[in-house]
Scaffold this motif. Sequence first.
Motif, PDB file in Angstrom:
ATOM      1  N   CYS A  49       8.752  23.385  37.549  1.00  0.00           N
ATOM      2  CA  CYS A  49       8.076  23.973  38.709  1.00  0.00           C
ATOM      3  C   CYS A  49       7.909  22.974  39.855  1.00  0.00           C
ATOM      4  N   PHE A  50       8.283  21.718  39.646  1.00  0.00           N
ATOM      5  CA  PHE A  50       8.198  20.731  40.719  1.00  0.00           C
ATOM      6  C   PHE A  50       9.274  20.990  41.774  1.00  0.00           C
ATOM      7  N   GLU A  51       8.981  20.584  43.008  1.00  0.00           N
ATOM      8  CA  GLU A  51       9.952  20.735  44.092  1.00  0.00           C
ATOM      9  C   GLU A  51      11.177  19.847  43.886  1.00  0.00           C
ATOM     10  N   ASP A  52      10.995  18.700  43.270  1.00  0.00           N
ATOM     11  CA  ASP A  52      12.097  17.767  43.045  1.00  0.00           C
ATOM     12  C   ASP A  52      13.051  18.340  41.994  1.00  0.00           C
ATOM     13  N   LEU A  53      14.241  18.729  42.412  1.00  0.00           N
ATOM     14  CA  LEU A  53      15.212  19.333  41.499  1.00  0.00           C
ATOM     15  C   LEU A  53      15.724  18.338  40.461  1.00  0.00           C
ATOM     16  N   PHE A  54      15.499  17.046  40.697  1.00  0.00           N
ATOM     17  CA  PHE A  54      15.967  16.018  39.772  1.00  0.00           C
ATOM     18  C   PHE A  54      14.938  15.688  38.691  1.00  0.00           C
ATOM     19  N   GLU A  55      13.813  16.399  38.675  1.00  0.00           N
ATOM     20  CA  GLU A  55      12.793  16.142  37.652  1.00  0.00           C
ATOM     21  C   GLU A  55      13.408  16.354  36.262  1.00  0.00           C
ATOM     22  N   GLY A  56      13.394  15.296  35.447  1.00  0.00           N
ATOM     23  CA  GLY A  56      13.958  15.376  34.100  1.00  0.00           C
ATOM     24  C   GLY A  56      15.469  15.225  34.048  1.00  0.00           C
ATOM     25  N   ALA A  57      16.102  14.931  35.198  1.00  0.00           N
ATOM     26  CA  ALA A  57      17.564  14.796  35.229  1.00  0.00           C
ATOM     27  C   ALA A  57      17.990  13.448  34.655  1.00  0.00           C
ATOM     28  N   LYS A  58      19.185  13.424  34.101  1.00  0.00           N
ATOM     29  CA  LYS A  58      19.725  12.187  33.544  1.00  0.00           C
ATOM     30  C   LYS A  58      20.671  11.488  34.515  1.00  0.00           C
ATOM     31  N   ARG A 110      13.929  21.262  27.759  1.00  0.00           N
ATOM     32  CA  ARG A 110      12.770  20.361  27.758  1.00  0.00           C
ATOM     33  C   ARG A 110      11.953  20.491  29.041  1.00  0.00           C
ATOM     34  N   LYS A 111      12.602  20.872  30.135  1.00  0.00           N
ATOM     35  CA  LYS A 111      11.878  21.036  31.403  1.00  0.00           C
ATOM     36  C   LYS A 111      10.840  22.149  31.304  1.00  0.00           C
ATOM     37  N   LYS A 112      11.085  23.116  30.430  1.00  0.00           N
ATOM     38  CA  LYS A 112      10.182  24.255  30.292  1.00  0.00           C
ATOM     39  C   LYS A 112       9.080  24.008  29.272  1.00  0.00           C
ATOM     40  N   ARG A 113       9.132  22.889  28.594  1.00  0.00           N
ATOM     41  CA  ARG A 113       8.066  22.595  27.628  1.00  0.00           C
ATOM     42  C   ARG A 113       7.415  21.231  27.858  1.00  0.00           C
ATOM     43  N   THR A 114       7.736  20.611  28.995  1.00  0.00           N
ATOM     44  CA  THR A 114       7.141  19.329  29.357  1.00  0.00           C
ATOM     45  C   THR A 114       6.197  19.541  30.535  1.00  0.00           C
ATOM     46  N   PHE A 115       4.978  19.004  30.426  1.00  0.00           N
ATOM     47  CA  PHE A 115       3.938  19.209  31.431  1.00  0.00           C
ATOM     48  C   PHE A 115       3.420  17.845  31.895  1.00  0.00           C
ATOM     49  N   VAL A 116       3.180  17.740  33.208  1.00  0.00           N
ATOM     50  CA  VAL A 116       2.881  16.433  33.797  1.00  0.00           C
ATOM     51  C   VAL A 116       1.715  16.521  34.785  1.00  0.00           C
ATOM     52  N   ASP A 167      14.416   9.043  28.292  1.00  0.00           N
ATOM     53  CA  ASP A 167      13.799   8.414  29.462  1.00  0.00           C
ATOM     54  C   ASP A 167      13.653   9.354  30.653  1.00  0.00           C
ATOM     55  N   ALA A 168      14.304  10.515  30.601  1.00  0.00           N
ATOM     56  CA  ALA A 168      14.528  11.313  31.803  1.00  0.00           C
ATOM     57  C   ALA A 168      13.249  11.664  32.565  1.00  0.00           C
ATOM     58  N   PHE A 169      12.163  11.954  31.845  1.00  0.00           N
ATOM     59  CA  PHE A 169      10.927  12.331  32.529  1.00  0.00           C
ATOM     60  C   PHE A 169      10.104  11.123  32.967  1.00  0.00           C
ATOM     61  N   TRP A 170      10.658   9.917  32.734  1.00  0.00           N
ATOM     62  CA  TRP A 170      10.000   8.682  33.172  1.00  0.00           C
ATOM     63  C   TRP A 170      10.844   7.954  34.205  1.00  0.00           C
ATOM     64  N   ARG A 171      11.872   8.633  34.733  1.00  0.00           N
ATOM     65  CA  ARG A 171      12.745   8.047  35.747  1.00  0.00           C
ATOM     66  C   ARG A 171      12.823   8.985  36.942  1.00  0.00           C
TER      67      ARG A 171
END
Length: 318
Positions: A105-114, A169-175, A238-242
């Motif tokens: 749901c974040f605006e950044d389309l690269f959230e969780g991207a590798k 994982r994008k649909k089950r990760t919350f930040v 690492d994807a959700f920490w980069r």
Amino acid sequence: MQEMTHRLTTDLRRLSFENHDSCVTCDHVFQKGDTSHLGYGQNDEPLYVCNECSGNLKETAIRHYFSPRPYEIPDQETKLWRYMDFTKYVSLLSSKAIYFTRTDCFEDLFEGAKGIKKNKDRWDSHYLDFFKSAIRNPPEGYACKLSEEEIEKDAQHLLKDMEMGGESRKKRTFVSCWHESEHESEAMWRLYSSVLANAVAIRTSYKGLYESLDRDPSISIGRVEYIDLNKNYAGPNDAFWRKRKSFEHEREVRALLTDMKCKDEGKLIQCNLDILIEDVFVSPHAPEWFIHLVNDINEKYSMKIKVNKSELKEEPFF
């Protein structure tokens, strides 16, 4: 070797989370590939130990190969800021809970991207070779009896599973996102408040955030690392920490959790506001009446913290 019982109490999970990098008995610093052991001692006390100290375990709950965290933990007293609209501040006080946003749901389309799509072929090639090597060289005691064609097919299947897993994982990760700084940020006021004069910032610390969430070992809190995706990739873990270098100004520290069942766009996690909120600031453009309003809201919800005027509103002399 003891059979694992998989009995993981909250105290044991918390112990291993807070002492992730070293044995609690001898202070041995784990290296990647070491075996760590979680279990209970003679008096049923939780233990997180290395191979040399595993004999102290009366019960082994679980053992696994050690892997470093994909993020860096700030110092305990590191200052963290959360900038928000007034309505979100009221929601925080009324719910006594921190809102965690689902990452898709974040605006950044690269959230969780590798990585960047144009570089995906190199990524696929690397992991395809990795999977084929792993299939050809199984653990000791096992033999690979597959043909090269079967190995290729299985490796392609694993690669596809990893790609699909990244999307799901994008649909089950919350930040929940926080800004690390010793001082107020004029840029953050503008970025994270839709109406600048109607905005509030709360200041806490890493320790305050962690302890306000009841030291929950299922919630990871750490620094985001900013990388050049034209030259690098984020690893599978690492994807959700980069994030991309262009977001480096955010200096983000995030609290992250995984929920396999929640289908909502976000979820509220209960917290202790008395521990979380060290200071409250209002926008440098806030009128005087707004300061009184925030103080009244604090009083309504039994918050004893006095509202601070923005330090950016100080007058200069020449």
